[in-house]
Design a protein around this motif. Sequence first.
Motif, PDB file in Angstrom:
ATOM      1  N   TRP A   1     -29.863  -9.181  -9.405  1.00 41.21           N
ATOM      2  CA  TRP A   1     -30.524  -9.915 -10.497  1.00 41.21           C
ATOM      3  C   TRP A   1     -32.044  -9.750 -10.454  1.00 41.21           C
ATOM      4  O   TRP A   1     -32.715  -9.898 -11.484  1.00 41.21           O
ATOM      5  CB  TRP A   1     -30.193 -11.402 -10.410  1.00 41.21           C
ATOM      6  CG  TRP A   1     -30.745 -12.063  -9.158  1.00 41.21           C
ATOM      7  CD1 TRP A   1     -30.081 -12.234  -7.981  1.00 41.21           C
ATOM      8  CD2 TRP A   1     -32.046 -12.602  -8.982  1.00 41.21           C
ATOM      9  NE1 TRP A   1     -30.893 -12.852  -7.067  1.00 41.21           N
ATOM     10  CE2 TRP A   1     -32.117 -13.091  -7.658  1.00 41.21           C
ATOM     11  CE3 TRP A   1     -33.166 -12.729  -9.795  1.00 41.21           C
ATOM     12  CZ2 TRP A   1     -33.263 -13.694  -7.147  1.00 41.21           C
ATOM     13  CZ3 TRP A   1     -34.310 -13.325  -9.289  1.00 41.21           C
ATOM     14  CH2 TRP A   1     -34.348 -13.801  -7.978  1.00 41.21           C
ATOM     15  N   ASN A   2     -32.598  -9.441  -9.277  1.00 40.79           N
ATOM     16  CA  ASN A   2     -34.053  -9.370  -9.120  1.00 40.79           C
ATOM     17  C   ASN A   2     -34.593  -8.138  -9.851  1.00 40.79           C
ATOM     18  O   ASN A   2     -34.173  -7.012  -9.569  1.00 40.79           O
ATOM     19  CB  ASN A   2     -34.412  -9.299  -7.631  1.00 40.79           C
ATOM     20  CG  ASN A   2     -35.891  -9.556  -7.393  1.00 40.79           C
ATOM     21  OD1 ASN A   2     -36.739  -9.108  -8.144  1.00 40.79           O
ATOM     22  ND2 ASN A   2     -36.185 -10.293  -6.324  1.00 40.79           N
ATOM     23  N   PRO A   3     -35.550  -8.324 -10.789  1.00 39.49           N
ATOM     24  CA  PRO A   3     -36.052  -7.178 -11.551  1.00 39.49           C
ATOM     25  C   PRO A   3     -36.727  -6.120 -10.684  1.00 39.49           C
ATOM     26  O   PRO A   3     -36.757  -4.943 -11.050  1.00 39.49           O
ATOM     27  CB  PRO A   3     -37.057  -7.810 -12.533  1.00 39.49           C
ATOM     28  CG  PRO A   3     -37.377  -9.147 -11.955  1.00 39.49           C
ATOM     29  CD  PRO A   3     -36.174  -9.593 -11.222  1.00 39.49           C
ATOM     30  N   LEU A   4     -37.254  -6.508  -9.524  1.00 41.88           N
ATOM     31  CA  LEU A   4     -37.914  -5.541  -8.646  1.00 41.88           C
ATOM     32  C   LEU A   4     -36.909  -4.620  -7.957  1.00 41.88           C
ATOM     33  O   LEU A   4     -37.291  -3.565  -7.437  1.00 41.88           O
ATOM     34  CB  LEU A   4     -38.754  -6.265  -7.595  1.00 41.88           C
ATOM     35  CG  LEU A   4     -39.912  -7.115  -8.114  1.00 41.88           C
ATOM     36  CD1 LEU A   4     -40.619  -7.818  -6.963  1.00 41.88           C
ATOM     37  CD2 LEU A   4     -40.896  -6.275  -8.908  1.00 41.88           C
ATOM     38  N   LEU A   5     -35.644  -5.009  -7.943  1.00 41.38           N
ATOM     39  CA  LEU A   5     -34.617  -4.226  -7.255  1.00 41.38           C
ATOM     40  C   LEU A   5     -33.566  -3.685  -8.219  1.00 41.38           C
ATOM     41  O   LEU A   5     -32.486  -3.298  -7.807  1.00 41.38           O
ATOM     42  CB  LEU A   5     -33.933  -5.086  -6.176  1.00 41.38           C
ATOM     43  CG  LEU A   5     -34.843  -5.574  -5.046  1.00 41.38           C
ATOM     44  CD1 LEU A   5     -34.086  -6.507  -4.112  1.00 41.38           C
ATOM     45  CD2 LEU A   5     -35.428  -4.407  -4.267  1.00 41.38           C
TER      46      LEU A   5
END
Length: 318
Positions: free
Chosen positions: A168-172
């Motif tokens: 869910w994390n946009p950085l990943l």
Amino acid sequence: IADDVLLCIQMCSDKKCIVGKNEQVCGYLTCITTDEMALKPAIEYDSSHGLVGLLEPQCIPYQDVKELLEKSTEEIVGYIQTQGFVTQARKVIVASLDGNDDFPVGVYYCGNKGDANYVEGLFQDIVSTAKKCSSCLSSESECNFYCLQCYRKKSLCDHCAVVGYTNWNPLLRPCKSCLELHVICYRLSNVCWTTDCDSKQNGFMLRDNERYPYQVPIPDCPHNIKSVRSAEFWYWIDVDGYLVDARLLLLLRRHEPNDGSRNKMRECVSLKALRNKGKMDVETAVELHRKDVQEAIPDKKVAATLVTELEFKFWKRN
């Protein structure tokens, strides 16, 4: 700035900058920095574009210059007086969080007017390109990896899970294009941005910017120190019930002790640091807060009404 961002990604890779990665993403953790430099209003001739120096139009073609020269002097002067001139150059730098890479990616020429909305438009223009992965930059396509629903829930939504996302994390998360092509998404992960502390920048930084949820606004340290130093000179500050103004250090520096002893304040702080100027280097601002300067202030409290001296004034109304 697309070509510069692409080169910055390659430089981060070559210098092995700090990175957040998994099997789908390789995002170099960076900070976007903007800084303004004042320019003297002027019109100059550029061989590639014509006359430059105005806000609108940004460039006056050679043919328009010829037509303008055919007019009377009064008409030419009237035309120039109605135009807005470029007075600031805003430099944009992308720096890795470990300090291994520091790369300028663009310069924006603008005036000194504007508000938080203007800054947001400028920031959106920068981020929309700086966030793109190398594949999308090369193909000049959209690069989308952020899902508002996933970010709010801190878990994958049904749609993203079906598409093939695993985080869910946009950085990943890889962008949609790299996910479909099953390739690693190489990009700059801009997790914070810094800027100077003028009013329009501050107004934008204090907004609740849901469009940039994982990017933290941080006041630029050198400008922040200068702002604190200026406030100490321009205003009376309440410290433990006493009204304090940094200009009082100037009086202590000039004071000759009655017992003939040496003036400790004169040895600790330079006259340059006590001059009330808008433009000063960071070392001058830091100099006022050194421990030696604090220890040179007498323990005896003076109860008096003082009018701050105006020896270093710039305007008659100061």
